[in-house]
Design a protein around this motif. Sequence first.
Motif, short mmCIF file in Angstrom:
data_model
loop_
_atom_site.label_atom_id
_atom_site.label_comp_id
_atom_site.label_asym_id
_atom_site.label_seq_id
_atom_site.Cartn_x
_atom_site.Cartn_y
_atom_site.Cartn_z
N GLY A 75 0.75 -1.38 0.32
CA GLY A 75 0.19 -0.07 -0.02
C GLY A 75 1.41 1.28 0.05
N ALA A 76 0.00 2.67 -0.09
CA ALA A 76 0.67 4.05 0.37
C ALA A 76 1.29 3.98 0.87
CB ALA A 76 -0.22 4.48 0.26
N SER A 77 1.35 3.12 2.43
CA SER A 77 1.49 3.70 3.42
C SER A 77 3.14 2.98 3.80
CB SER A 77 0.79 2.99 4.96
OG SER A 77 -0.38 3.11 4.76
N PHE A 80 5.77 5.38 2.63
CA PHE A 80 5.35 6.30 3.37
C PHE A 80 7.25 5.60 3.79
CE2 PHE A 80 0.91 7.43 5.09
CZ PHE A 80 1.02 7.69 3.42
N PHE A 102 -2.56 12.54 5.90
CA PHE A 102 -1.38 10.72 5.11
C PHE A 102 -0.02 11.88 4.93
CE2 PHE A 102 -5.63 8.98 3.95
CZ PHE A 102 -5.16 7.70 4.72
N CYS A 150 1.37 15.64 -0.52
CA CYS A 150 -0.15 14.50 -1.32
C CYS A 150 -0.57 15.31 -1.91
CB CYS A 150 -0.76 14.06 0.30
SG CYS A 150 -2.00 12.42 0.36
N ASN A 152 -3.85 14.94 -3.48
CA ASN A 152 -4.75 14.94 -3.28
C ASN A 152 -5.21 14.68 -2.27
OD1 ASN A 152 -7.83 15.17 -5.06
ND2 ASN A 152 -7.55 13.44 -3.11
N THR A 154 -7.32 12.84 1.03
CA THR A 154 -8.34 11.61 0.59
C THR A 154 -9.67 11.75 1.89
OG1 THR A 154 -7.33 10.16 -0.20
CG2 THR A 154 -9.64 9.29 0.21
N ASP A 174 2.22 11.31 -3.56
CA ASP A 174 1.62 10.42 -3.14
C ASP A 174 -0.16 11.07 -3.76
OD1 ASP A 174 -0.12 9.18 -1.69
OD2 ASP A 174 -0.19 9.02 0.20
N SER A 176 -2.15 8.51 -4.21
CA SER A 176 -2.97 7.77 -4.23
C SER A 176 -4.12 7.75 -4.32
CB SER A 176 -3.56 7.03 -2.38
OG SER A 176 -2.14 6.62 -2.29
N SER A 177 -5.15 8.71 -4.00
CA SER A 177 -6.92 9.51 -4.67
C SER A 177 -6.93 10.00 -5.74
CB SER A 177 -7.59 9.56 -3.59
OG SER A 177 -6.88 11.02 -2.31
N GLN A 197 -6.37 1.47 -4.77
CA GLN A 197 -7.58 0.77 -4.61
C GLN A 197 -8.93 1.73 -4.87
OE1 GLN A 197 -5.24 1.24 -2.71
NE2 GLN A 197 -5.70 1.75 -0.77
N LYS A 198 -8.68 2.55 -5.46
CA LYS A 198 -9.38 4.19 -5.71
C LYS A 198 -9.63 3.88 -6.83
CE LYS A 198 -7.18 5.81 -1.89
NZ LYS A 198 -8.13 5.70 -1.06
N1 PMP Z 1 -2.44 8.25 0.71
C1 PMP Z 1 -3.18 8.71 0.60
C2 PMP Z 1 -3.95 10.01 0.13
C3 PMP Z 1 -3.96 7.72 1.03
O1 PMP Z 1 -6.04 8.16 0.48
C4 PMP Z 1 -4.08 6.81 2.36
C5 PMP Z 1 -5.20 5.47 2.26
N2 PMP Z 1 -6.67 6.22 2.23
C6 PMP Z 1 -3.32 6.54 1.90
C7 PMP Z 1 -1.99 7.16 1.85
C8 PMP Z 1 -2.43 4.78 2.56
O2 PMP Z 1 -2.66 4.33 1.73
P1 PMP Z 1 -2.90 2.50 2.14
O3 PMP Z 1 -4.17 2.03 2.63
O4 PMP Z 1 -2.61 1.82 0.69
O5 PMP Z 1 -1.38 2.23 2.87
#
Ligand code: PMP
Length: 366
Positions: A75-77, A80, A102, A150, A152, A154, A174, A176-177, A197-198
């Motif tokens: 995941g994006a985490s 980090f 985030f 980051c 966007n 979320t 980042d 992700s969204s 996952q978005k």
């Molecule tokens: N960054 C953003 C902008 C997110 O929206 C999210 C999850 N909603 C994350 C990081 C964390 O992502 P993950 O659950 O894939 O680790």
Amino acid sequence: MNRVYNFSAGPSMLPLEVLEKAQKEMLCYGESGMSVMEMSHRTPEFEEILHGAEDALRKLMNVPANYKILFMQGGASTQFAAVPLNFLSEHKCADYIVSGQFSKKAATEAKKYGDIAIAASSAGSTPTFSTIPETTRSSFRPDADYVHICFNNTIYGTKFHYIPDTGNIPLIADMSSCIVSEPVDVSKFGMIYAGAQKNVAPAGVTIVIVRNDLLGGARPDTPAMLDYKLMAENDSMYNTPPCWCIYMAKLVFEWILSIGGLDEMKRRNERKASLLYDYLDSQSYYTASVDKKCRSMMNVVFITGDAELDKKFCKEAAEQGLKNLKGHRSVGGMRASIYNAMPYEGVEKLVDFMKKFAVNNPKGQF
Ligand code: PMP
């Protein structure tokens, strides 16, 4: 089959055409006689899927030739940690813009590995994180190894309305969204990453787009799985990759290309977001507190101003097939995530519901 409009912030809706294609190929992919879920990643069929996903994303985002596309996990985490491990290479210091939970988490993780400064933050805005901090080149330390943002947010429903000018310092984002929701000039970034996952696929794969000259500086104690150079050398297959997710990502990228690419995706997303924001701006029952110039096109956050009414709203909306409108647990209220796969009709139905709810539930009843 009774599919609902799913406003979840992620995992979230996938395009129906993509789900149908995946359903058709579910038991037997091509001539392979097996599902992609059952397929070794060391087969020509899977290599074709992996390279197909990469090629489609490169085309879609116009990724320059001097950038690698990686499919990673965690995941994006996990990024980090991977970002500082790979990029705190020269001066061991980096600057973060904190515009939400985030980016705050990303900065906290990076602090384990070096000298991290918060170059700008919107934590102090009212409500908190309702805007994006303004920066200039002088906001950043000249010896920072990178600047992290980051793009966007979320949870708060904000988005960078500008790309920070960092001069020669690599900008890491980042996305992700918001990835593949509209065109973005990849060459302005040293690296872009996004959990899938978005807008991309089921949870389980993370997209990394990284400029070649930034590879190779990872700390010696970087776990192999987080070393971008190692991942690039192994074509994202240092170990078993998330095969099914990469396959789904390929189908999603191809779907976006088939409808006209990111220009068309942006047009559709703007049309949906405008419908909702225009309604919010036209009335006083609901409040959308985000700074107008920083509004997210993907996550639209609003409240009634009464926590009990908010609860009732989400419950009754769900009964009408408008699901997962509850705001993030840290902010409450409502959040409509209207990613790529949300049809215009879903937003129309939401606005109709909002109008009726406002008439049927005058304030002060509770
Ligand atoms: N960054 C953003 C902008 C997110 O929206 C999210 C999850 N909603 C994350 C990081 C964390 O992502 P993950 O659950 O894939 O680790």
